[in-house]
Scaffold this active site. Structure first.
Site, PDB file in Angstrom:
ATOM      1  CD  GLU A 173      98.029   0.872  36.967  1.00  0.00           C
ATOM      2  OE1 GLU A 173      97.403  -0.044  37.547  1.00  0.00           O
ATOM      3  OE2 GLU A 173      99.230   1.101  37.167  1.00  0.00           O
ATOM      4  CD  GLU A 228     100.848   4.340  39.222  1.00  0.00           C
ATOM      5  OE1 GLU A 228     101.273   3.166  39.387  1.00  0.00           O
ATOM      6  OE2 GLU A 228      99.668   4.672  39.450  1.00  0.00           O
TER       7      GLU A 228
END
Length: 509
Positions: A220, A329
């Site tokens: 991320e 995810e």
């Protein structure tokens, strides 16, 4: 200071070793590297997150990160007891019964978040906040290899090694290892160098393990629009990381974060790979772009009813043949504000429909696979965040194709698909220009190669060929070397992709 103000944009694209071997069916290592993966993240195992598991935090920890946990536990109980506690947690978070359950429910790979502080027994922590706790992590890396990499391999399960926590933090969230709220990796040449050395060690140490399906260089990356289409800082780091990894591990897929900007990173891969090889020898960097799909955090999504969010799934991942994509995810969670607007079927049914629709969308758009967040929770079930619970309820049903077709049945399917697809291809391009030789033989050869490769994947525990961008370019390069180049070599790749597609349709029908 803004993201990357101390960094200079540098680095050049480096080619991966070919995803395939000329004239040979895929090896087991190549199947692990290039199959479509379905499985969970092992959240809370090696990167502490208090909402998943609080046993490592002790009674007085004030924060929610790994550093908060280890510092508090050491302060209360000492380093020796902390080391024992942490090692017990690492060894028992996923047991043999878990691996068996995962295999029996169609899991092909897990995404394993780790932090730099545990790599090689903590040898990359010097002059970082984890330096004083290095003895706690003395055996962490060997435990990771024994209890995750090797153990997963015995059950035919791959492992995506995800460097979730980097020196300084790639983002300001607690899952980067601290609750400082800072992403200092991007402003520190020292942290950058330490991160690159860590990645190179991981790549070298993981090389002997065929079931390591990829290495993710960070998790991320923060969204950064200040640099234009993509962040030059992120681009520079990815290219440097790629170079470090390729020096010691030429074939492992390398995963980068899309920084919440998937479309532009697809274009980045396309542009960088255009500088590799030539028309006669197409090459790829072996990169997978990681995107995360959550519909429970943004204010815009909270304003939508569950039915609207189900409709949005159709656009979650961009459609492209120019790069390999994974969803690192996702979950089945929708915010309470969304549920307040719901009118219709029972919540459990909607949640299952949501999970199933996501998986099918990812199957077609994210060729390298999808990983649910997360596998388990310390205290009971985790509801719509819980892979096991969602699987048991039917929201994440066994996605591995189970079929009983024998060789005769598959041969009949092959003949039918090839005749139909070759005819449709030939007729279409004759209609474009009936005087041109479109070299339909290349399409037929490509189709047969794609079908046979897909069949070889199927023979390894019903795997499916997924990382198709890298795979198709590698087979195309082999084809050109064997049969020569022409302006129609694209026909071979089209045929190969169609052959893979038709085989998958055959075994799923």
């Amino acid at each position: 200071m803004g993201i990357g103000k101390l960094f200079k944009s540098s680095g050049t694209p480096v080619a991966s070793a070919p995803a395939t071997t000329a004239g040979q069916p895929p090896s087991q290592r190549q199947i692990y590297h290039s199959r479509f993966n379905h499985g969970p993240n092992l959240g809370g195992m090696f990167v502490a997150e208090k909402w998943i598991s609080d046993e490592l935090f002790g009674e007085k920890a004030k924060g929610t990160s790994e550093l908060d946990a280890v510092s508090s536990y050491v302060k209360q109980h000492g380093k020796g007891e902390a080391k024992s506690k942490y090692e017990d947690h690492w060894k028992n978070w996923v047991k043999d019964d878990d691996w068996k359950w995962m295999r029996d429910h169609g899991v092909t790979a897990v995404r394993a978040p780790i932090g730099y502080w545990m790599v090689d027994g903590g040898k990359f922590t010097k002059h970082t906040p984890f330096d004083k706790y290095v003895s706690v992590y003395e055996n962490a890396w060997s435990i990771f290899k024994e209890y995750v990499i090797k153990k997963a391999g015995t059950f035919g399960i791959g492992v995506l090694v995800d460097l979730h926590g980097l020196p300084g933090g790639a983002n300001g969230q607690d899952h980067s290892g601290t609750t400082s709220g800072k992403a200092e990796l991007w402003d520190s040449s020292r942290y950058e160098s330490l991160a690159l050395d860590t990645l190179q060690f991981i790549a070298q140490d993981m090389k002997p393990f065929d079931n390591v399906c990829a290495i993710q260089v960070l998790n991320e990356a923060p969204w950064d629009s200040s640099e234009g289409k993509v962040s030059k800082t992120h681009s520079s780091f990815y290219l440097k990381a790629l170079e470090k990894i390729r020096e010691v591990n030429p074939d492992v897929p390398v995963v980068i974060s899309d920084g919440w900007d998937l479309g532009n990173w697809v274009e980045w891969v396309k542009k960088k790979e255009s500088k590799l090889g030539s028309k006669e020898d197409p090459q790829t960097m072996g990169i997978i772009i990681d995107t995360h799909v959550y519909k429970c955090f943004s204010d815009a999504d909270k304003q939508k009813a569950p039915g609207q969010l189900l409709g949005d799934v159709d656009n979650a991942v961009v459609q492209t043949e120019d790069a390999d994509i994974q969803v690192g995810e996702f979950s089945c969670v929708m915010d309470g504000q969304s549920w307040d607007k719901h009118q219709g079927p029972p919540r459990e049914q909607v949640v299952c429909d949501y999970g199933q629709k996501q998986m099918w969308h990812f199957y077609y758009r994210a060729s390298a696979g999808a990983y649910f967040w997360t596998y388990k929770f310390e205290h009971g079930r985790g509801g719509e965040w819980d892979f096991r619970e969602m699987t048991d309820k039917g929201g994440l049903a066994n996605f591995r194709p189970q079929h009983g077709k024998n060789s005769d049945m598959l041969k009949r399917d092959l003949d039918g698909h090839l005749q139909r697809e070759l005819g449709a291809h030939s007729n279409y391009w004759k209609g474009v220009d009936s005087n041109k030789d479109w070299e339909d033989w290349r399409y037929q050869e490509g189709f047969m190669q794609g079908w046979n490769d897909a069949a070889a994947f199927d023979s390894f525990d019903h795997s499916e060929l997924g990382r198709l961008h890298a795979w198709a370019k590698s087979r195309l390069s082999e084809h050109i070397k064997a049969k020569g180049y022409s302006d129609n070599v694209w026909v071979y790749e089209h045929g190969l992709r169609k052959g893979v597609q038709c085989y998958s349709a055959s075994i799923r029908s």
